[in-house]
Design a protein around this motif. Structure first.
Motif, mmCIF file in Angstrom:
data_model
loop_
_atom_site.group_PDB
_atom_site.id
_atom_site.type_symbol
_atom_site.label_atom_id
_atom_site.label_comp_id
_atom_site.label_asym_id
_atom_site.label_seq_id
_atom_site.Cartn_x
_atom_site.Cartn_y
_atom_site.Cartn_z
ATOM 1 N N UNK A 1 0.842 -1.208 0.000
ATOM 2 C CA UNK A 1 0.000 0.000 0.000
ATOM 3 C C UNK A 1 0.873 1.251 0.000
ATOM 4 N N UNK A 2 0.594 2.158 -0.942
ATOM 5 C CA UNK A 2 1.234 3.475 -0.942
ATOM 6 C C UNK A 2 0.379 4.375 -0.052
ATOM 7 N N UNK A 3 0.854 4.610 1.146
ATOM 8 C CA UNK A 3 0.052 5.356 2.120
ATOM 9 C C UNK A 3 -0.186 6.805 1.682
ATOM 10 N N UNK A 4 0.666 7.320 0.794
ATOM 11 C CA UNK A 4 0.472 8.688 0.293
ATOM 12 C C UNK A 4 -0.744 8.754 -0.639
ATOM 13 N N UNK A 5 -0.964 7.685 -1.410
ATOM 14 C CA UNK A 5 -2.110 7.660 -2.329
ATOM 15 C C UNK A 5 -3.400 7.236 -1.622
ATOM 16 N N UNK A 6 -3.287 6.483 -0.555
ATOM 17 C CA UNK A 6 -4.446 5.888 0.111
ATOM 18 C C UNK A 6 -5.363 6.955 0.707
ATOM 19 N N UNK A 7 -6.666 6.843 0.430
ATOM 20 C CA UNK A 7 -7.657 7.792 0.950
ATOM 21 C C UNK A 7 -8.360 7.265 2.191
ATOM 22 N N UNK A 8 -7.942 6.090 2.682
ATOM 23 C CA UNK A 8 -8.524 5.465 3.883
ATOM 24 C C UNK A 8 -9.997 5.114 3.692
ATOM 25 N N UNK A 9 -10.363 4.768 2.450
ATOM 26 C CA UNK A 9 -11.775 4.470 2.170
ATOM 27 C C UNK A 9 -12.206 3.122 2.754
ATOM 28 N N UNK A 10 -11.270 2.195 2.921
ATOM 29 C CA UNK A 10 -11.586 0.907 3.528
ATOM 30 C C UNK A 10 -12.085 -0.156 2.570
#
Ligand code: SF4
Ligand code: SF4
Length: 88
Positions: A30-39
């Motif tokens: 997971x690229x945490x910079x791209x992740x929107x935390x949508x789940x």
């Protein structure tokens, strides 16, 4: 009970799954910079390998099968499937 988040939701007490990720060929990163935390990755993972820890999604490599469903479903394309032994 230890590691409760990694117990498969089967039966009243859940079912312990031993390390079943050892034969995986690809691993999700997971690229945490791209992740929107949508789940959505958490929702779609068929083996409950993804959990939310300290406001970010993390993947347990003990149980991940490398199926790629999470990467396919991620709307931000924040998950790369990389060969085992390849780049992190
Ligand atoms: S589906 Fe993608 S954007 Fe959503 S929480 Fe998972 S990695 Fe982040
Ligand atoms: S690759 Fe498959 S098993 Fe591994 S975290 Fe993603 S959806 Fe779950």
């Amino acid at each position: 009970m230890e590691n409760r988040q990694h117990i498969a939701p089967i039966g009243d007490e859940g079912l312990y799954i031993l390390d079943t990720g050892s034969w995986r060929n690809f691993r999700p990163v997971i690229d945490q910079e791209k992740c929107s935390k949508c789940g959505l990755c958490f929702t779609f993972c068929p083996v409950n390998s993804i959990s939310r820890v300290d406001n970010e999604y993390q993947i347990s490599m003990s149980y991940c099968k490398g199926c790629g469903i999470c990467a396919n479903e991620c709307p931000r394309k924040a998950i790369d499937m990389v060969p085992e032994g390849g780049k992190e």
